[in-house]
Design a protein around this motif. Structure first.
Motif, PDB file in Angstrom:
ATOM      1  N   ILE A  32       0.817  -1.219   0.000  1.00  0.00           N
ATOM      2  CA  ILE A  32       0.000   0.000   0.000  1.00  0.00           C
ATOM      3  C   ILE A  32       0.849   1.267   0.000  1.00  0.00           C
ATOM      4  CG2 ILE A  32      -1.733   1.333   1.255  1.00  0.00           C
ATOM      5  CD1 ILE A  32      -2.853  -1.308   2.301  1.00  0.00           C
ATOM      6  N   CYS A  33       1.689   1.429   0.992  1.00  0.00           N
ATOM      7  CA  CYS A  33       2.399   2.701   1.176  1.00  0.00           C
ATOM      8  C   CYS A  33       3.431   2.938   0.082  1.00  0.00           C
ATOM      9  CB  CYS A  33       3.089   2.739   2.528  1.00  0.00           C
ATOM     10  SG  CYS A  33       2.109   2.064   3.873  1.00  0.00           S
ATOM     11  N   CYS A  36       2.919   4.991  -3.225  1.00  0.00           N
ATOM     12  CA  CYS A  36       3.134   6.440  -3.287  1.00  0.00           C
ATOM     13  C   CYS A  36       4.478   6.862  -2.710  1.00  0.00           C
ATOM     14  CB  CYS A  36       2.025   7.167  -2.521  1.00  0.00           C
ATOM     15  SG  CYS A  36       0.412   7.010  -3.310  1.00  0.00           S
ATOM     16  N   HIS A  37       4.871   6.198  -1.606  1.00  0.00           N
ATOM     17  CA  HIS A  37       6.027   6.724  -0.872  1.00  0.00           C
ATOM     18  C   HIS A  37       7.372   6.251  -1.416  1.00  0.00           C
ATOM     19  CE1 HIS A  37       4.000   9.119   2.126  1.00  0.00           C
ATOM     20  NE2 HIS A  37       3.038   8.219   2.105  1.00  0.00           N
ATOM     21  N   PRO A  43       6.139  11.913   0.102  1.00  0.00           N
ATOM     22  CA  PRO A  43       7.522  12.111   0.557  1.00  0.00           C
ATOM     23  C   PRO A  43       8.153  10.809   1.036  1.00  0.00           C
ATOM     24  CG  PRO A  43       5.956  12.959   2.177  1.00  0.00           C
ATOM     25  CD  PRO A  43       5.151  12.575   0.964  1.00  0.00           C
ATOM     26  N   ARG A  48      14.066   9.047   8.418  1.00  0.00           N
ATOM     27  CA  ARG A  48      13.760  10.375   8.951  1.00  0.00           C
ATOM     28  C   ARG A  48      13.404  10.322  10.426  1.00  0.00           C
ATOM     29  NH1 ARG A  48       9.182  12.528   5.408  1.00  0.00           N
ATOM     30  NH2 ARG A  48       9.359  14.205   6.908  1.00  0.00           N
ATOM     31  N   TYR A  54       3.138   9.600  15.149  1.00  0.00           N
ATOM     32  CA  TYR A  54       2.887  10.567  14.086  1.00  0.00           C
ATOM     33  C   TYR A  54       2.466   9.842  12.808  1.00  0.00           C
ATOM     34  CZ  TYR A  54       3.879  13.902  10.384  1.00  0.00           C
ATOM     35  OH  TYR A  54       3.782  14.693   9.263  1.00  0.00           O
ATOM     36  N   VAL A  59      -1.817   8.223   8.905  1.00  0.00           N
ATOM     37  CA  VAL A  59      -2.494   7.138   8.184  1.00  0.00           C
ATOM     38  C   VAL A  59      -3.987   7.097   8.549  1.00  0.00           C
ATOM     39  CG1 VAL A  59      -2.642   4.626   7.914  1.00  0.00           C
ATOM     40  CG2 VAL A  59      -0.416   5.751   7.910  1.00  0.00           C
ATOM     41  N   ARG A  63      -3.949  13.118   4.965  1.00  0.00           N
ATOM     42  CA  ARG A  63      -3.175  14.357   5.017  1.00  0.00           C
ATOM     43  C   ARG A  63      -3.085  14.882   3.594  1.00  0.00           C
ATOM     44  NH1 ARG A  63       1.884  15.192   7.746  1.00  0.00           N
ATOM     45  NH2 ARG A  63       2.642  17.135   6.951  1.00  0.00           N
ATOM     46  N   MET A  66      -2.930  12.583   0.661  1.00  0.00           N
ATOM     47  CA  MET A  66      -2.887  11.200   1.147  1.00  0.00           C
ATOM     48  C   MET A  66      -4.227  10.805   1.753  1.00  0.00           C
ATOM     49  SD  MET A  66      -0.399   9.267   3.764  1.00  0.00           S
ATOM     50  CE  MET A  66      -1.089   7.924   4.723  1.00  0.00           C
TER      51      MET A  66
HETATM   52  C1  HEC Z   1      -2.251   7.473  -2.657  1.00  0.00           C
HETATM   53  C2  HEC Z   1      -0.893   7.795  -2.295  1.00  0.00           C
HETATM   54  C3  HEC Z   1      -0.458   7.485  -0.870  1.00  0.00           C
HETATM   55  C4  HEC Z   1      -0.537   6.297  -0.186  1.00  0.00           C
HETATM   56  C5  HEC Z   1      -1.121   4.982  -0.694  1.00  0.00           C
HETATM   57  C6  HEC Z   1       0.052   6.527   1.102  1.00  0.00           C
HETATM   58  N1  HEC Z   1       0.470   7.818   1.209  1.00  0.00           N
HETATM   59 FE1  HEC Z   1       1.350   8.683   2.831  1.00  0.00          FE
HETATM   60  N2  HEC Z   1       1.354  10.491   1.865  1.00  0.00           N
HETATM   61  C7  HEC Z   1       0.965  10.694   0.552  1.00  0.00           C
HETATM   62  C8  HEC Z   1       1.167  12.086   0.220  1.00  0.00           C
HETATM   63  C9  HEC Z   1       0.864  12.730  -1.134  1.00  0.00           C
HETATM   64  C10 HEC Z   1       1.687  12.718   1.385  1.00  0.00           C
HETATM   65  C11 HEC Z   1       2.031  14.207   1.562  1.00  0.00           C
HETATM   66  C12 HEC Z   1       0.819  14.882   2.159  1.00  0.00           C
HETATM   67  C13 HEC Z   1       1.063  16.371   2.349  1.00  0.00           C
HETATM   68  O1  HEC Z   1       1.097  17.084   1.357  1.00  0.00           O
HETATM   69  O2  HEC Z   1       1.227  16.780   3.505  1.00  0.00           O
HETATM   70  C14 HEC Z   1       1.808  11.669   2.396  1.00  0.00           C
HETATM   71  C15 HEC Z   1       2.283  11.896   3.674  1.00  0.00           C
HETATM   72  C16 HEC Z   1       2.540  10.883   4.607  1.00  0.00           C
HETATM   73  C17 HEC Z   1       3.174  11.090   5.878  1.00  0.00           C
HETATM   74  C18 HEC Z   1       3.676  12.428   6.424  1.00  0.00           C
HETATM   75  C19 HEC Z   1       5.116  12.595   5.921  1.00  0.00           C
HETATM   76  C20 HEC Z   1       5.774  13.866   6.417  1.00  0.00           C
HETATM   77  O3  HEC Z   1       6.717  14.272   5.739  1.00  0.00           O
HETATM   78  O4  HEC Z   1       5.392  14.403   7.442  1.00  0.00           O
HETATM   79  C21 HEC Z   1       3.263   9.873   6.477  1.00  0.00           C
HETATM   80  C22 HEC Z   1       3.860   9.558   7.848  1.00  0.00           C
HETATM   81  C23 HEC Z   1       2.665   8.898   5.573  1.00  0.00           C
HETATM   82  N3  HEC Z   1       2.242   9.558   4.438  1.00  0.00           N
HETATM   83  C24 HEC Z   1       2.571   7.550   5.828  1.00  0.00           C
HETATM   84  C25 HEC Z   1       1.970   6.634   4.985  1.00  0.00           C
HETATM   85  C26 HEC Z   1       1.831   5.211   5.280  1.00  0.00           C
HETATM   86  C27 HEC Z   1       2.357   4.540   6.522  1.00  0.00           C
HETATM   87  C28 HEC Z   1       1.147   4.661   4.238  1.00  0.00           C
HETATM   88  C29 HEC Z   1       0.695   3.215   4.086  1.00  0.00           C
HETATM   89  C30 HEC Z   1      -0.228   2.769   5.106  1.00  0.00           C
HETATM   90  C31 HEC Z   1       0.874   5.715   3.287  1.00  0.00           C
HETATM   91  N4  HEC Z   1       1.396   6.894   3.773  1.00  0.00           N
HETATM   92  C32 HEC Z   1       0.199   5.543   2.079  1.00  0.00           C
HETATM   93  C33 HEC Z   1       0.448   9.749  -0.299  1.00  0.00           C
HETATM   94  C34 HEC Z   1       0.171   8.445   0.020  1.00  0.00           C
END
Ligand code: HEC
Length: 97
Positions: A32-33, A36-37, A43, A48, A54, A59, A63, A66
């Motif tokens: 999943i993560c 995108c990540h 990001p 980090r 956090y 999640v 955000r 996301m």
């Molecule tokens: C559909 C795309 C997508 C998926 C899937 C996704 N993320 Fe994200 N995530 C993003 C984006 C885009 C951001 C930046 C959001 C913003 O602009 O603040 C982000 C931001 C974050 C941040 C904050 C990072 C920071 O720099 O502070 C965390 C922690 C995070 N994601 C964790 C996760 C985790 C754990 C998963 C899996 C369970 C996940 N994400 C799945 C797109 C995604």
């Protein structure tokens, strides 16, 4: 066991999808993560020292671009595992594709 899980996770990441069972957190991150990540959509999270609480908060609540993930999608135990795995992970050393 934790060290082993992190090692396996790092070993498995580049193989995206080919993984044997390496633990719910690592597998779910990869499924999943990473979509995108590890692709530049979101990001980079590894290396980090982001606090697990956090990560869990982002999640569960989402955000900006996301989406939020509910317990029906990622249960608490798995999410805790993912957050710990990310928090402990060293920075990824990846050569640009
Ligand atoms: C559909 C795309 C997508 C998926 C899937 C996704 N993320 Fe994200 N995530 C993003 C984006 C885009 C951001 C930046 C959001 C913003 O602009 O603040 C982000 C931001 C974050 C941040 C904050 C990072 C920071 O720099 O502070 C965390 C922690 C995070 N994601 C964790 C996760 C985790 C754990 C998963 C899996 C369970 C996940 N994400 C799945 C797109 C995604």
């Amino acid at each position: 066991m934790r060290g082993l899980a992190v090692g396996l996770w790092l070993a498995v990441l580049p193989v995206a999808g080919g993984a044997a069972d390496t633990g719910a957190g690592a597998a779910t991150y990869a499924r999943i993560c990473a979509y995108c990540h590890d692709t530049g959509i979101g990001p980079v999270l590894q290396g980090r020292a982001l606090p697990p609480e956090y990560i869990i908060g982002v999640v569960r609540n989402g955000r900006a671009a996301m989406p939020a993930f509910r317990p029906a999608e990622i249960d608490d135990a798995t999410l805790t595992d993912i957050a710990g795995t990310i928090a402990r992970a060293p920075a990824k050393q990846e050569s640009a594709p």
